[in-house]
Structure formats: C-alpha cells, structure tokens
Design a protein around this motif. Structure first.
Motif, short mmCIF file in Angstrom:
data_model
loop_
_atom_site.label_atom_id
_atom_site.label_comp_id
_atom_site.label_asym_id
_atom_site.label_seq_id
_atom_site.Cartn_x
_atom_site.Cartn_y
_atom_site.Cartn_z
N TYR A 42 0.87 14.41 -4.62
CA TYR A 42 0.46 14.14 -6.00
C TYR A 42 -0.10 15.40 -6.65
O TYR A 42 0.22 15.73 -7.80
CB TYR A 42 -0.58 13.02 -6.03
N ILE A 43 -0.93 16.12 -5.93
CA ILE A 43 -1.53 17.35 -6.47
C ILE A 43 -0.46 18.41 -6.73
O ILE A 43 -0.51 19.11 -7.75
CB ILE A 43 -2.61 17.89 -5.50
N ASP A 90 -3.39 12.57 2.92
CA ASP A 90 -1.93 12.52 3.04
C ASP A 90 -1.28 12.07 1.73
O ASP A 90 -0.19 12.53 1.38
CB ASP A 90 -1.52 11.59 4.17
N TYR A 91 -1.94 11.16 1.03
CA TYR A 91 -1.38 10.64 -0.22
C TYR A 91 -1.62 11.60 -1.38
O TYR A 91 -0.83 11.66 -2.34
CB TYR A 91 -1.98 9.27 -0.55
N ASN A 151 -3.39 -3.55 -1.23
CA ASN A 151 -3.49 -3.28 0.21
C ASN A 151 -2.64 -2.08 0.62
O ASN A 151 -1.56 -1.84 0.09
CB ASN A 151 -3.06 -4.50 1.01
N LEU A 152 -3.17 -1.32 1.58
CA LEU A 152 -2.49 -0.12 2.05
C LEU A 152 -2.03 -0.27 3.49
O LEU A 152 -0.85 -0.14 3.80
CB LEU A 152 -3.43 1.08 1.92
N LYS A 153 -2.94 -0.56 4.41
CA LYS A 153 -2.58 -0.69 5.82
C LYS A 153 -3.70 -1.37 6.58
O LYS A 153 -4.78 -1.63 6.04
CB LYS A 153 -2.32 0.69 6.43
N GLU A 154 -3.45 -1.64 7.86
CA GLU A 154 -4.47 -2.19 8.74
C GLU A 154 -5.04 -1.10 9.63
O GLU A 154 -4.34 -0.14 9.98
CB GLU A 154 -3.90 -3.30 9.62
N ILE A 155 -6.30 -1.24 10.01
CA ILE A 155 -6.92 -0.35 10.98
C ILE A 155 -7.50 -1.20 12.11
O ILE A 155 -7.78 -2.39 11.92
CB ILE A 155 -8.01 0.55 10.36
N LEU A 169 -0.57 5.35 -7.73
CA LEU A 169 -0.32 4.22 -6.84
C LEU A 169 1.17 3.94 -6.70
O LEU A 169 1.67 3.77 -5.58
CB LEU A 169 -1.04 2.97 -7.37
N GLU A 170 1.87 3.89 -7.81
CA GLU A 170 3.28 3.50 -7.76
C GLU A 170 4.17 4.58 -7.17
O GLU A 170 5.10 4.28 -6.41
CB GLU A 170 3.74 3.15 -9.18
#
Length: 342
Positions: free
Chosen positions: A115-116, A110-111, A161-165, A336-337
């Motif tokens: 970007y691509i 998804d990220y 950090n990105l998220k919790e699972i 990242l940013e």
C-alpha cells in the motif's frame, strides 16, 4: 433545521464522549454552553436525550434513536469533506491506524508494504495501543482504522475479519530438563521413624512426599516443536510448578488465558507479567520459564527448536483478528479492498 445543526453537533459529541466535560474540551466551548445546547434540543424535540450518572451521561432510548440518524448524517458530511480535501491536496492525505506492537510487527506490516509503495502521498500514522485502548479511539474518530483481537464493539464501529490466531504454551528443552531434575531430587526427610529404626516407614513416607505421579503427555500428532515424552511431568504439573510468563492483566489476551486456566482448574504458583509478546517469546527461548504466546508469532523459534510447545488435551480456543473502522473514507476502503481482501 439549519439553525439546529450546532445543537446536533453538540449532541453527537456528547454521545460519542459520554461526558459533558469531555465534549466541551473537544468542542472548545464551556460546559454550561454544552448543557444549554442539549437542554434547548431536548425542549425542541419534547423528549429527554441523556440520563445523568456519576460517570457522565448515557443516551436514553429516544437519544439512541436520534443518535443513529444524526451519526449517519454527520459521517456522510465528514466523508464528503475528506474526499474533497483529498482531491484538492493529495499530498495531505493521512491514514491513522491503531494496533498493538505485536499485531503491527507480525500482521500489519505485510499489508502496509504494498500500500505504501502504491500510495506514496498517503501519510501513514501508526499509533501503538492494546486492543481495549484502540477501540474507543476508532469510535470517536481519533483513529481511522484499528487492527484488533475481536471483542465486543460499540455501536457504529464496523469489523472485518482477517484471520485466526492460536495461543500456545511454549518453553525450551533446557528448562524442561531443569524442572524434571528439580522434581527428581530427594528431599531431606525429618521423620520420627528414623529414631526408632523403622526404615520401612522412612521409605514409604519419603515416596509419598517426593514422587509426582507420572502422566504421559498426550499425543499431538508429532507436529514440529511439540514436546512428547521428554519428562514425566504433565503439562498441568509444569504450568502449576514452573515459572509461568504472561502478558499483564487488563489485556484481552491475558483475559483469554486466565479464563482457560480457571476453566481447567490449573493454579499456577509463580506468574511473571510482561507487557510485550516478543519478550515472552525471548524469555521462554532462553530458559526463564513457560510463556503463553501466539503460535503464529513464534513460528521461527518453534521451527529451529529454540522453543517447544506443551501439548494440551484441550487446546485454547482460537481467536480472531481483524480491522475496525468508523467512517468509510476512500483511503480506508481502498486499503481494505485492494490490499487486505484482494
């Protein structure tokens, strides 16, 4: 100072690899040449930089102090080289990312999509590894980025950090019915009371042997996909007597699950190990048993009823996932940013 740059290059390579032989391979020189360079540097500085042991070498306190300064300097040089190379030849830019197959499919893609599209000249290289294999590859510069489950990291590796699972135990309703049916079947009783005509004794002993205490499953708030009162078996009964399917040992996820089972005193009798989270989800959906999976990765099957979760009075602790990196290359900070934290 300039005459010592080669010594420092050898020093930092040995420190990163933790081995004279691996450093020699990486530098394309002989092991004696590596040892001689380290010895010369130690003599010039008047201190011992490494301790030798059976596994290789380990930095001394003085060695760690020197490494922090030298590593920072070399990283700055490497970053400058990358920026210059990227400016001179934008079509040759490469971003190397380490990630597990599950995190790649359910999180990273998804990220990467935007970007691509925005950076068609950047070559994306995806290297699929478990978290414990990705970390050292980022640390030694083989990979630029890693998407991992948070754990202890070596010095010099940054984590964002990105998220919790959330880990849950899942199965399908057909398998639960089968377990319930198996436990309700009367077992053949061989009892001396039968020869004596004492039917009361038969009934009492059969009841003790074949009845599992009914434990009402705890209310979990009627969330979609939860099992509430489908069976008289408790979640503990299901985990201990059913087929429990887990990721193979040595995986960070598996360690997390094993620790939970140990803390709760749950002792599974049958464990099937699988090396892929998607297979755990699919196996549970076709009724092969109970799988421990990341809830966010199984949402589609939980939503359509192919899977149900087993309620837990004490849920597993959520885990964090995020990106790690060693060098602040322009491509890394841009990704990242602009695309992760925007």
């Amino acid at each position: 100072m300039l005459g010592n740059l080669n010594y420092y290059n050898v020093f930092i390579t040995v420190a990163r690899t933790g081995s004279i032989s691996r450093a020699a391979d990486k530098l394309f020189i002989s092991q004696p040449a590596v040892s001689k360079s380290i010895k010369s540097l130690e003599e010039q500085l008047g201190t011992v930089l490494f301790e030798r042991n059976k596994k290789g070498v380990k930095l001394t306190a003085e060695g760690r102090l020197l490494y922090e300064h030298v590593e920072s300097a070399f990283s700055s040089i490497e970053n400058a080289e990358d920026d210059i190379a990227g400016s001179a030849n934008s079509s040759g830019i490469e971003l190397r990312i380490g990630v597990s197959t599950s995190l790649c499919r359910y999180v990273l893609l998804d990220y990467l999509r935007d970007y691509i599209n925005d950076h068609p000249n950047v070559n994306i290289n995806i290297d699929c590894h478990a978290t414990l294999n990705t970390i050292p590859l980022v640390a030694d510069g083989t990979l630029d980025l890693g998407l991992i489950c948070k754990t202890d990291l070596p010095s010099g590796v940054s984590y964002v950090n990105l998220k919790e699972i959330h880990d849950v135990f899942v199965t399908n309703k057909t398998y639960l019915d089968k377990l319930k049916s198996d436990h309700e079947k009367p077992a053949a009783v061989s009892n001396p009371y039968l020869m004596m005509g004492n039917f009361t004794g038969i009934i009492e002993e059969s009841s003790r042997e074949n009845t599992i205490t009914a434990t009402k499953l705890p209310d979990t708030g009627n969330h979609s996909g939860d099992v509430l009162d489908r069976t008289t078996l408790s979640t503990r009964d299901i985990l201990e007597t059913g087929n429990l399917m887990l990721l193979e040992k040595g995986n960070i996820t598996r360690r997390h699950i094993d620790n939970y089972l140990f803390e709760k005193g749950i002792e599974p009798s049958r464990i099937l190990e699988v090396n892929n989270m998607d297979l755990l989800i699919d196996f549970a959906a076709i009724g092969m048993g109970v799988s421990c999976v990341v809830k966010e990765f199984a949402e589609d099957k939980l939503r359509d009823g192919s899977l149900v979760t087993l309620p837990l009075s004490s849920p597993l602790q959520p885990r964090k996932i995020g990106f790690i990196y060693k060098r602040k290359r322009h491509e890394i900070t841009s990704f990242l940013e602009e695309y992760v934290f925007n």
